[in-house]
Design a protein around this motif. Sequence first.
Motif, PDB file in Angstrom:
ATOM      1  N   ALA A 179       6.452  14.464 -10.369  1.00 49.69           N
ATOM      2  CA  ALA A 179       5.782  15.206  -9.225  1.00 49.69           C
ATOM      3  C   ALA A 179       4.420  15.564  -9.406  1.00 49.69           C
ATOM      4  CB  ALA A 179       6.853  16.623  -8.914  1.00 49.69           C
ATOM      5  N   HIS A 180       3.969  15.496 -10.591  1.00 46.93           N
ATOM      6  CA  HIS A 180       2.731  15.796 -11.134  1.00 46.93           C
ATOM      7  C   HIS A 180       1.854  14.703 -11.889  1.00 46.93           C
ATOM      8  CE1 HIS A 180       4.851  19.577 -10.290  1.00 46.93           C
ATOM      9  NE2 HIS A 180       3.630  19.979  -9.906  1.00 46.93           N
ATOM     10  N   PHE A 210       4.780   2.043  -3.314  1.00 44.66           N
ATOM     11  CA  PHE A 210       5.362   1.339  -4.220  1.00 44.66           C
ATOM     12  C   PHE A 210       5.234   1.759  -5.643  1.00 44.66           C
ATOM     13  CE2 PHE A 210       4.726  -1.814  -7.571  1.00 44.66           C
ATOM     14  CZ  PHE A 210       5.831  -2.797  -7.601  1.00 44.66           C
ATOM     15  N   LEU A 211       4.174   2.511  -6.082  1.00 42.72           N
ATOM     16  CA  LEU A 211       4.018   3.202  -7.347  1.00 42.72           C
ATOM     17  C   LEU A 211       4.812   4.351  -7.315  1.00 42.72           C
ATOM     18  CD1 LEU A 211       0.167   3.047  -7.476  1.00 42.72           C
ATOM     19  CD2 LEU A 211       1.578   1.929  -8.795  1.00 42.72           C
ATOM     20  N   ALA A 212       5.067   5.115  -6.320  1.00 45.56           N
ATOM     21  CA  ALA A 212       5.946   6.258  -6.345  1.00 45.56           C
ATOM     22  C   ALA A 212       7.194   5.898  -6.593  1.00 45.56           C
ATOM     23  CB  ALA A 212       5.761   7.083  -5.202  1.00 45.56           C
ATOM     24  N   PRO A 245       3.181   6.899 -12.502  1.00 47.25           N
ATOM     25  CA  PRO A 245       2.238   8.203 -11.898  1.00 47.25           C
ATOM     26  C   PRO A 245       0.915   7.452 -11.896  1.00 47.25           C
ATOM     27  CG  PRO A 245       2.619   8.109 -14.421  1.00 47.25           C
ATOM     28  CD  PRO A 245       3.844   7.269 -13.896  1.00 47.25           C
ATOM     29  N   TYR A 246       0.253   8.017 -10.856  1.00 50.16           N
ATOM     30  CA  TYR A 246      -1.288   7.476 -10.567  1.00 50.16           C
ATOM     31  C   TYR A 246      -1.855   8.855  -9.970  1.00 50.16           C
ATOM     32  CZ  TYR A 246       0.464   7.660  -5.636  1.00 50.16           C
ATOM     33  OH  TYR A 246       0.808   7.952  -4.497  1.00 50.16           O
ATOM     34  N   ARG A 247      -3.391   8.711 -10.064  1.00 45.62           N
ATOM     35  CA  ARG A 247      -4.179   9.706  -9.507  1.00 45.62           C
ATOM     36  C   ARG A 247      -4.671   9.099  -8.039  1.00 45.62           C
ATOM     37  NH1 ARG A 247      -7.597  11.854 -14.653  1.00 45.62           N
ATOM     38  NH2 ARG A 247      -5.681  11.909 -16.061  1.00 45.62           N
ATOM     39  N   TRP A 248      -4.667   9.923  -7.005  1.00 39.96           N
ATOM     40  CA  TRP A 248      -4.961   9.471  -5.519  1.00 39.96           C
ATOM     41  C   TRP A 248      -6.520  10.035  -5.482  1.00 39.96           C
ATOM     42  CZ3 TRP A 248      -5.299   5.890  -1.974  1.00 39.96           C
ATOM     43  CH2 TRP A 248      -5.644   6.540  -0.645  1.00 39.96           C
ATOM     44  N   GLU A 257      11.155  -4.419  -3.203  1.00 41.93           N
ATOM     45  CA  GLU A 257      10.330  -3.234  -2.919  1.00 41.93           C
ATOM     46  C   GLU A 257      10.379  -2.434  -4.368  1.00 41.93           C
ATOM     47  OE1 GLU A 257      11.325  -1.441   0.631  1.00 41.93           O
ATOM     48  OE2 GLU A 257      10.287  -2.608   1.836  1.00 41.93           O
ATOM     49  N   ALA A 258      11.409  -1.504  -4.282  1.00 32.56           N
ATOM     50  CA  ALA A 258      11.397  -0.762  -5.632  1.00 32.56           C
ATOM     51  C   ALA A 258      13.045  -0.201  -5.469  1.00 32.56           C
ATOM     52  CB  ALA A 258      10.599   0.440  -5.496  1.00 32.56           C
TER      53      ALA A 258
END
Length: 552
Positions: free
Chosen positions: A136-137, A161-163, A168-171, A259-260
Amino acid sequence: MSKPAILTVDDDREVSAAITRDLRSRYGAAYRILQARSGADALALLTALALRNQPVALIAADQRMPEMTGIEMLEQARTQTPDAKYLLLTAYADTDAAIKAINDIGLDYYLLKPWDPPEERLYPVVDDLLGDWRDAHPDYTSGLRVVGHKWSDRSHEIKTFLARNHVPYRWYDIERDAEAQRLSQLAQATAADLPLVLVPDGEALRSPSSLDVADALGLRTRAEQPLYDVCIVGGGPAGLAAAVYAASEGLSTVVVEREAPGGQASQSAAIENYLGFPRGLAGSDLTHRAVAQVSRFGAEMVLARDVIGFQTRGPVHAVLLEGSAEIEARALIVATGVSYRRLAAAGLDELIGRGVYYGASASEASQCQGDDVYIVGAANSAGQAALNMAKFAKCVVLVVRAATLEDTMSQYLVDRIKSAPNIDVRYRSEVVECRGDGHLEALTLADRITGVRDEVSASWLFVFIGASPRTDWLGPDVVRDDKGFVVTGQDLHNPAFAQRWPLHRVPFALETSVPGVFAAGDVRLDSMKRVASAVGEGAMSVYLVHRYLASI
């Protein structure tokens, strides 16, 4: 950015030292391990951390403290640390109070003392809680960056797709974040290049497909073997359960997911009626655990590949993938689940991914901070989404065609929705029009009885209606009903389907009209449409695959 904190709270000096020592030995490299000797001291420390914008991942508090119990302290701590995970250390006599706290204060887990040995009783619990917090972070754990536009359907597709694949990623919003503009300039990216996906130690990806992203991240997108015992199409609860049982029982197994993993279940903010989880668990958490099991037993997971057809080649079934690839297996399990039905409203199609979405992952709720959110649907998925969105949105409006929720939604969800101060239910209503310049800005709602129309401002519309099976790729040989659900087992003898079963033996319970091809979960006619039943059918399908393989 400082390391996230883990706070222990216990008035007993020896117990406090023990829990702090055990946590520091396991998690000290990645987290700050702090301790407090009373509820008041803990709240003061949390206030100081909040003022310094220092994150708190976990609070482990003893229940039996003088002046302020652990539950009372954790309830007050929500103000300073709304996103932290809560672990209560308690004696057996306090079990009832701990269970009540799951509903009252959102307690994540209670652990009976003593917790020796920690490798068996403490660390597995804390590992799960910290894993959920990290998911979540992502800003604290990821070097992957995505630059895009808030109302871009392509940006939304990549973020989803990433979630859903737990990456984890920064938007960075190109219109709001100076860093987004800087990164775009450094990459010499144009508007056509967005979303821009910046992979650590890799080339920048410009407006990539999900397959491009999966390949760049090293996710498996191609099968490794020429022939498998069983190929499972669909990575929802039924497909994942089938993969776990098949691989654990020695069958060479591959799962193909377009998809995932997780299916619609992975988007649920909380599954609270799943056996063995009194606190409930997020759909993403259930998926994450299941994927880990699949990997542990050696099944392959092929991601971001769409299945477009299949062929029977003697004793082998070939699954045809988009882009000319194929996978051969001796048995096939169809577990493609269902997708949400399209909402018939004027102007809606042009705004999909630009304020209008089918389904919603739990992580999307935070994007609606302070806004009005509209949700169409009256099943459990819509109810869970409404409750999750209500934590962030100014107001959530549930648009329901029927006159009641009780006929289609579990009672525990109905009760919570009715008691939520910022959730409004509009009965006998439907969305008939969507409008907006580049993204959703307004809706027209109509009363289904009187026909009276109401114009409302809205930036967010989430649709959770009906169930449409993904079965077109199966072709004419696999019998389906008029809605596309797969017919299996004894239902194949129904004259309404007028299909000849080709063998002398009767079909197995989950077997389709093509011998060796099975269906499990929501895609199957008359399935229960619940996560637990899908898991059960996935496991059962493997038992039937064994019987089929023994018969050929």
